[in-house]
Write a protein that holds these residues in place. Structure first.
Motif, PDB file in Angstrom:
ATOM      1  N   CYS A   1      -3.966  -2.537 -20.611  1.00 53.91           N
ATOM      2  CA  CYS A   1      -5.257  -1.990 -20.185  1.00 53.91           C
ATOM      3  C   CYS A   1      -6.306  -3.100 -20.138  1.00 53.91           C
ATOM      4  CB  CYS A   1      -5.665  -0.861 -21.119  1.00 53.91           C
ATOM      5  SG  CYS A   1      -6.853   0.300 -20.407  1.00 53.91           S
ATOM      6  N   PHE A   2      -6.343  -3.924 -21.164  1.00 48.21           N
ATOM      7  CA  PHE A   2      -7.282  -5.051 -21.235  1.00 48.21           C
ATOM      8  C   PHE A   2      -7.019  -6.059 -20.113  1.00 48.21           C
ATOM      9  CE2 PHE A   2      -7.940  -9.397 -22.881  1.00 48.21           C
ATOM     10  CZ  PHE A   2      -9.330  -9.396 -22.899  1.00 48.21           C
ATOM     11  N   ALA A   3      -5.760  -6.419 -19.912  1.00 50.84           N
ATOM     12  CA  ALA A   3      -5.414  -7.403 -18.880  1.00 50.84           C
ATOM     13  C   ALA A   3      -5.746  -6.884 -17.488  1.00 50.84           C
ATOM     14  CB  ALA A   3      -3.932  -7.758 -18.971  1.00 50.84           C
ATOM     15  N   SER A   4      -5.530  -5.600 -17.246  1.00 52.71           N
ATOM     16  CA  SER A   4      -5.865  -5.019 -15.943  1.00 52.71           C
ATOM     17  C   SER A   4      -7.368  -5.051 -15.707  1.00 52.71           C
ATOM     18  CB  SER A   4      -5.351  -3.580 -15.855  1.00 52.71           C
ATOM     19  OG  SER A   4      -3.951  -3.552 -15.951  1.00 52.71           O
TER      20      SER A   4
ATOM     21  N   LEU B   1     -14.572  -5.044 -20.676  1.00 49.58           N
ATOM     22  CA  LEU B   1     -13.369  -5.658 -21.236  1.00 49.58           C
ATOM     23  C   LEU B   1     -12.969  -5.085 -22.598  1.00 49.58           C
ATOM     24  CD1 LEU B   1     -13.992  -9.357 -20.212  1.00 49.58           C
ATOM     25  CD2 LEU B   1     -12.472  -7.694 -19.126  1.00 49.58           C
ATOM     26  N   ALA B   2     -13.934  -4.742 -23.433  1.00 46.47           N
ATOM     27  CA  ALA B   2     -13.617  -4.231 -24.768  1.00 46.47           C
ATOM     28  C   ALA B   2     -13.165  -2.764 -24.720  1.00 46.47           C
ATOM     29  CB  ALA B   2     -14.809  -4.390 -25.695  1.00 46.47           C
ATOM     30  N   LEU B   3     -13.835  -1.960 -23.925  1.00 47.92           N
ATOM     31  CA  LEU B   3     -13.477  -0.540 -23.855  1.00 47.92           C
ATOM     32  C   LEU B   3     -12.029  -0.326 -23.410  1.00 47.92           C
ATOM     33  CD1 LEU B   3     -14.488   2.353 -24.276  1.00 47.92           C
ATOM     34  CD2 LEU B   3     -15.171   2.365 -21.874  1.00 47.92           C
TER      35      LEU B   3
ATOM     36  N   MET C   1      -8.294  -8.660 -15.010  1.00 46.58           N
ATOM     37  CA  MET C   1      -7.886  -9.001 -13.654  1.00 46.58           C
ATOM     38  C   MET C   1      -8.888  -8.444 -12.636  1.00 46.58           C
ATOM     39  SD  MET C   1      -3.901  -8.640 -12.467  1.00 46.58           S
ATOM     40  CE  MET C   1      -3.923  -6.885 -12.475  1.00 46.58           C
ATOM     41  N   THR C   2      -9.337  -7.232 -12.847  1.00 48.40           N
ATOM     42  CA  THR C   2     -10.273  -6.592 -11.932  1.00 48.40           C
ATOM     43  C   THR C   2     -11.636  -7.266 -11.975  1.00 48.40           C
ATOM     44  OG1 THR C   2      -9.118  -4.503 -12.233  1.00 48.40           O
ATOM     45  CG2 THR C   2     -11.328  -4.386 -11.285  1.00 48.40           C
ATOM     46  N   VAL C   3     -12.150  -7.519 -13.182  1.00 50.18           N
ATOM     47  CA  VAL C   3     -13.440  -8.193 -13.321  1.00 50.18           C
ATOM     48  C   VAL C   3     -13.385  -9.564 -12.638  1.00 50.18           C
ATOM     49  CG1 VAL C   3     -14.996  -9.297 -14.994  1.00 50.18           C
ATOM     50  CG2 VAL C   3     -14.191  -6.969 -15.389  1.00 50.18           C
ATOM     51  N   THR C   4     -12.307 -10.288 -12.865  1.00 45.61           N
ATOM     52  CA  THR C   4     -12.162 -11.611 -12.261  1.00 45.61           C
ATOM     53  C   THR C   4     -12.105 -11.531 -10.744  1.00 45.61           C
ATOM     54  OG1 THR C   4     -10.997 -12.388 -14.228  1.00 45.61           O
ATOM     55  CG2 THR C   4     -10.723 -13.687 -12.229  1.00 45.61           C
ATOM     56  N   ALA C   5     -11.348 -10.582 -10.214  1.00 47.11           N
ATOM     57  CA  ALA C   5     -11.239 -10.432  -8.764  1.00 47.11           C
ATOM     58  C   ALA C   5     -12.595 -10.083  -8.140  1.00 47.11           C
ATOM     59  CB  ALA C   5     -10.207  -9.372  -8.416  1.00 47.11           C
TER      60      ALA C   5
ATOM     61  N   LEU D   1      -0.218   4.086 -15.760  1.00 46.27           N
ATOM     62  CA  LEU D   1      -1.483   4.799 -15.926  1.00 46.27           C
ATOM     63  C   LEU D   1      -2.471   3.966 -16.746  1.00 46.27           C
ATOM     64  CD1 LEU D   1      -3.288   7.332 -15.808  1.00 46.27           C
ATOM     65  CD2 LEU D   1      -2.087   8.148 -17.835  1.00 46.27           C
ATOM     66  N   THR D   2      -1.985   3.344 -17.791  1.00 42.13           N
ATOM     67  CA  THR D   2      -2.839   2.497 -18.625  1.00 42.13           C
ATOM     68  C   THR D   2      -3.430   1.354 -17.811  1.00 42.13           C
ATOM     69  OG1 THR D   2      -1.535   3.071 -20.570  1.00 42.13           O
ATOM     70  CG2 THR D   2      -2.879   1.094 -20.739  1.00 42.13           C
ATOM     71  N   ALA D   3      -2.631   0.763 -16.938  1.00 44.76           N
ATOM     72  CA  ALA D   3      -3.123  -0.310 -16.070  1.00 44.76           C
ATOM     73  C   ALA D   3      -4.200   0.205 -15.120  1.00 44.76           C
ATOM     74  CB  ALA D   3      -1.973  -0.928 -15.280  1.00 44.76           C
ATOM     75  N   LEU D   4      -4.008   1.392 -14.578  1.00 46.50           N
ATOM     76  CA  LEU D   4      -5.016   1.952 -13.668  1.00 46.50           C
ATOM     77  C   LEU D   4      -6.326   2.238 -14.394  1.00 46.50           C
ATOM     78  CD1 LEU D   4      -2.832   4.324 -11.488  1.00 46.50           C
ATOM     79  CD2 LEU D   4      -3.769   2.092 -10.893  1.00 46.50           C
ATOM     80  N   ILE D   5      -6.234   2.690 -15.618  1.00 43.84           N
ATOM     81  CA  ILE D   5      -7.450   2.908 -16.409  1.00 43.84           C
ATOM     82  C   ILE D   5      -8.129   1.567 -16.656  1.00 43.84           C
ATOM     83  CG2 ILE D   5      -8.348   3.640 -18.668  1.00 43.84           C
ATOM     84  CD1 ILE D   5      -6.161   5.860 -18.599  1.00 43.84           C
ATOM     85  N   GLY D   6      -7.363   0.536 -16.938  1.00 44.66           N
ATOM     86  CA  GLY D   6      -7.931  -0.803 -17.114  1.00 44.66           C
ATOM     87  C   GLY D   6      -8.620  -1.299 -15.851  1.00 44.66           C
ATOM     88  N   ILE D   7      -8.011  -1.074 -14.704  1.00 43.37           N
ATOM     89  CA  ILE D   7      -8.626  -1.470 -13.433  1.00 43.37           C
ATOM     90  C   ILE D   7      -9.939  -0.722 -13.240  1.00 43.37           C
ATOM     91  CG2 ILE D   7      -8.367  -1.315 -10.917  1.00 43.37           C
ATOM     92  CD1 ILE D   7      -5.342  -1.932 -11.395  1.00 43.37           C
ATOM     93  N   ALA D   8      -9.948   0.562 -13.529  1.00 43.73           N
ATOM     94  CA  ALA D   8     -11.183   1.352 -13.397  1.00 43.73           C
ATOM     95  C   ALA D   8     -12.261   0.850 -14.358  1.00 43.73           C
ATOM     96  CB  ALA D   8     -10.894   2.837 -13.643  1.00 43.73           C
ATOM     97  N   CYS D   9     -11.868   0.448 -15.577  1.00 41.82           N
ATOM     98  CA  CYS D   9     -12.832  -0.121 -16.530  1.00 41.82           C
ATOM     99  C   CYS D   9     -13.403  -1.429 -15.990  1.00 41.82           C
ATOM    100  CB  CYS D   9     -12.178  -0.390 -17.884  1.00 41.82           C
ATOM    101  SG  CYS D   9     -11.850   1.063 -18.876  1.00 41.82           S
TER     102      CYS D   9
END
Length: 157
Positions: free
Chosen positions: A50-53, A20-22, A56-60, A111-119
């Motif tokens: 990026c953080f929100a994505s 979440l922090a990265l 969202m991914t961690v929660t899912a 792109l920023t959202a996709l990086i957030g999802i990958a994180c």
């Protein structure tokens, strides 16, 4: 009412903090180029997306496993992120004076959202490659583009 088992604050660990922090830091870094160039979406917007994505991914993923992996599809995160950023991107892109503006910023937010999802999914090689190439495209290619195709008063109207 049937609910998933709660995850207590003791569940905060280094892995979760990193997931979440990265992305918040990477998002701010990616937004720096947009901020320095005076574009509509800058540091905070990129950092939050990026953080929100990632969140969202961690929660899912967490819900998927806490519900036994049968009641939901964690890949719907992509659908939600795509729908949301489609709305944001459409609001950013404007047609003015015969030119379309802010397309790079809108695509950069995706792109920023996709990086957030990958994180959020802890796909660190994907995060590293996407972040590195994104910075190269924005900064290095931006510099080359400005030198090779300088904007003059005549071609900005």
């Amino acid at each position: 009412m049937e609910l998933n088992d709660p995850t207590f604050l003791s569940g905060i660990d280094a892995d979760l903090l990193l997931r979440l922090a990265l992305p918040a830091g990477i998002g701010v870094l990616l937004g720096l180029d947009r901020e320095l160039r005076g574009h509509a979406a800058g540091l905070r917007t990129h950092g939050i997306i990026c953080f929100a994505s990632a969140g969202m991914t961690v929660t899912a993923i967490a819900l998927f496993y806490s519900l036994g992996g049968t009641r939901m599809d964690p890949l719907r995160v992509f659908e939600a992120a795509g729908a949301f950023l489609g709305i944001i991107g459409a609001g950013l892109v404007v047609f003015s004076g015969g030119e379309i503006k802010n397309v790079t910023t809108a695509v950069h937010l995706w792109l920023t959202a996709l990086i957030g999802i990958a994180c959020g999914a802890a796909l660190w090689p994907v995060v590293a490659i996407m972040s590195g190439i994104a910075l190269l495209l924005l900064v290095v290619v931006g510099i080359v583009e400005n030198r090779a195709f300088p904007r003059t008063e005549a071609n900005t109207k």
